[in-house]
Write an enzyme that holds these catalytic residues in place. Structure first.
Site, short mmCIF file in Angstrom:
data_model
loop_
_atom_site.label_atom_id
_atom_site.label_comp_id
_atom_site.label_asym_id
_atom_site.label_seq_id
_atom_site.Cartn_x
_atom_site.Cartn_y
_atom_site.Cartn_z
N HIS A 308 -2.13 17.81 -9.90
CA HIS A 308 -3.57 18.13 -9.86
C HIS A 308 -4.43 16.90 -10.20
CE1 HIS A 308 -2.80 22.33 -9.30
NE2 HIS A 308 -2.20 22.48 -10.47
N ASP A 344 5.53 23.50 -6.13
CA ASP A 344 4.86 24.12 -7.27
C ASP A 344 4.01 25.28 -6.73
OD1 ASP A 344 3.80 23.22 -10.32
OD2 ASP A 344 2.35 24.38 -9.15
N HIS A 346 1.17 26.16 -7.34
CA HIS A 346 -0.24 25.79 -7.15
C HIS A 346 -0.35 24.65 -6.14
CE1 HIS A 346 0.03 27.43 -11.30
NE2 HIS A 346 -0.99 28.12 -10.87
N ASP A 435 7.04 27.01 -11.28
CA ASP A 435 6.21 28.17 -11.63
C ASP A 435 6.14 29.20 -10.51
OD1 ASP A 435 4.79 26.30 -10.20
OD2 ASP A 435 3.13 26.13 -11.62
ZN LIG Z 1 1.77 24.87 -10.98
#
Ligand SMILES: [Zn+2]
Ligand SMILES: [Zn+2]
Length: 588
Positions: A308, A344, A346, A435
């Site tokens: 991120h 991931d 996200h 995750d």
């Molecule tokens: Zn994540």
């Protein structure tokens, strides 16, 4: 790194350096900065409640007391909250740190404990976590996924002394032996931690690395079958390959502060900058070693995570972008084309931003998206790259939670591998968040260790096996330690347990894959025959069943409700009212 009902802000606020409040874990007063917010919190905690209300303002005092006593919420039920038919007032303070007062606890005497494995709150004297079944005094941190989830006393498959010796060996610094799998790890990354004492630990916590390292040690993988790589802090000059001075200086500044925050969920302590530079340095050196052939492949067991982190700003638990730095390091060592596959749960908005107009780095991400409602909100299928690099960004955005092995493997077979083969990279990086793993409290998906092993196996066929796997998110210690171990076993040459010839996707998964194929086949000609074949075999039923899609979307967007409902004080009171008191008799 988060759920669709996000506990994070959807856009990153400016860097906030703030003083730890009086609930913090100690520390010298001279280390602290002051700021009105934390001071006002302290004042609120210390002053008598009545002192905040002028005698003449009895109306507001009565209203406030009603709110505190829960009288104003007598009609609110859990069902109302679940259906979002109750609106919280905008001017209510965020009460994420709220704890039941002694008055509340007199109504129901409840013992609260958080689960070491998944960090969720549990109430009562039960010994197993209600969310993940882990034993309250689990040995997960010392033994990884080999610890028994059900009994502290139950015998382990490794003996304690042996595991302890192996963990100590991790401190040894070594040089990568030729043609071995290399592991990047350094204990100083465990010092990066949130200082403020919250009601339960931050999900991105040092125990994540401890549990994975313990699993690798207990299974004899590392130390043993893999080589350690010497750790060093990355230099400012190397960081500037992907970050602006704004990011670099902001992270560096935190080393002079006892506690600071880039966003409400992205913390730093005085050791965080060092940890971030070690993580980036390990990824830089692993990429160089693997590309030059001094290591066969590698796994970066690092934190803080990176995907991120944008050019200018840290966010989403990430300070420096480790995968982007590894890609740039490989190119510095001579790689012409680098592939980054990000699984991931996200979207890696930072990695996408860094390379979105760069044709020499292909970024492929599989993530929950849900029309932009899932954190960080970016990563729609039509985000394909900019300038003349269109098609060098491939987003596979899941429309709901619960996505499992079959959808991931299907997307790999139909989209990821055909594009990757056509791109023909010299070096491959996996941004490996775990995750999306079964049991993760934030991702709420269903990928198993076998699924991760199969995806790793497919990636191993690219770029002559020059593959670097970098840890990103993943917050259930049992899930991340078993998944990471399965991935490293594949790097070592072990085969995954099951073959993946016949994979049946879910309708939602198929719909996402068809959407991506339709968009990306403009840039990758090998996709068109796949799109036409799938559309003829599956397409009609998948695309027409809109009713099912909207129903499923509604159900999925509800998921982990304690984030969505938000205000702990209200939830606690409504919960107490709705549950029978008998439920608690056995607990106290
Ligand atoms: Zn994540
Ligand atoms: Zn748990």
């Amino acid at each position: 790194m988060n759920t669709g009902a996000s506990p994070f802000s959807s856009s990153a606020p400016p860097i906030e350096q703030r003083q730890m409040n009086q609930h913090s874990k100690g520390g010298k007063a001279e280390d602290r900065l002051s700021n009105g917010d934390s001071e006002s919190n302290s004042m609120r905690d210390q002053q008598p409640e009545a002192a905040t209300f002028p005698a003449s303002n009895s109306h507001f005092k009565q209203h406030w007391e009603e709110q505190e006593n829960g009288q104003g919420s007598s009609d609110v039920t859990l069902e109302d909250m679940y259906n979002n038919s109750y609106e919280f007032e905008d001017d209510e303070d965020d009460d994420s740190d709220w704890e039941p007062s002694s008055q509340d606890q007199n109504v129901l005497k409840i013992t609260k404990w958080f689960c070491v494995n998944c960090t969720m709150d549990n109430f009562g004297t039960g010994v197993h976590c209600e969310f993940c079944d882990e034993h309250r005094r689990s040995g997960i941190i010392n033994y990884g996924f080999l610890a028994s989830p059900l009994s502290k006393e139950e015998s382990l498959t490794v003996n304690e002394a042996d595991a302890t010796v192996r963990l100590k060996d991790l401190r040894l610094k070594g040089i990568v032996a030729d043609s071995q799998t290399a592991i990047g790890f350094d204990e100083r990354m465990l010092l990066h931690d949130e200082v403020e004492m919250k009601s339960r630990p931050h999900a991105e916590r040092p125990d994540r690395l401890r549990a994975i390292a313990a699993s690798l040690a207990a299974t004899g993988i590392f130390p043993g079958r893999c080589s350690p790589i010497s750790a060093r802090e990355i230099t400012r000059e190397e960081l500037q390959m992907v970050h602006s001075l704004k990011n670099i200086d902001a992270v560096e500044l935190t080393s002079h502060l006892y506690s600071s925050y880039f966003t409400p969920d992205t913390y730093a302590n005085q050791y965080s900058a060092c940890a971030a530079r070690l993580a980036a340095g390990l990824c830089f050196d692993l990429a160089t070693s693997i590309f030059s052939g001094s290591a066969k492949n590698g796994f970066a067991l690092v934190r803080p995570p990176g995907h991120h982190a944008c050019v200018k700003q840290a966010m989403g638990f990430c300070l420096h972008n480790n995968a982007a730095i590894a890609a740039s390091a490989a190119q510095r060592a001579g790689a012409k084309k680098v592939l980054i596959i990000d699984w991931d749960v996200h979207h890696g908005n930072g990695t996408q931003e860094i390379f979105e107009n760069n044709k020499s780095v292909l970024y492929v991400s599989l993530h929950r998206h849900e029309g932009g409602k899932f954190y960080p909100g970016t990563g729609a299928a039509d985000e394909v790259g900019t300038m003349d690099a269109e098609g060098y960004c491939v987003n596979i955005p899941w429309s709901c939670g619960g996505v499992g092995d079959n959808d991931y493997i299907f997307a790999f077979q139909q989209v990821v591998m055909p594009i990757a083969s056509e791109f023909d990279p010299d070096f491959t990086i996996i941004s490996a968040g775990f995750d999306a793993a079964r049991g993760d409290p934030l991702g709420c998906c269903d990928v198993t260790p076998t699924g991760y092993a199969q995806m790793t196996q497919m990636c191993s066929a690219l770029s002559g096996g020059k593959l670097l796997v970098i840890l990103e998110g993943g917050y259930n210690l049992r899930s991340i330690s078993s998944s990471a171990t399965a991935v490293v076993k594949v790097l070592l040459g072990d085969s995954p347990e099951h073959n993946v010839d016949q994979v049946i996707p879910t309708k939602a998964g198929l719909r996402t894959v068809l959407e991506v194929l339709q968009i990306q086949m403009k840039y990758w000609p090998s996709l068109e025959p796949k799109f036409l074949k799938l559309q003829s075999e599956w397409g009609c039923s998948a695309l027409l069943d809109r009713k099912l899609l909207s129903k499923r979307k509604r159900r999925c967007s509800m998921g982990p409700t304690w984030w969505k409902w938000g205000r702990r004080r209200w939830l606690y009171r409504v919960w107490c009212k709705n549950l029978s008191l008998d439920h608690f008799k056995g607990y106290n």
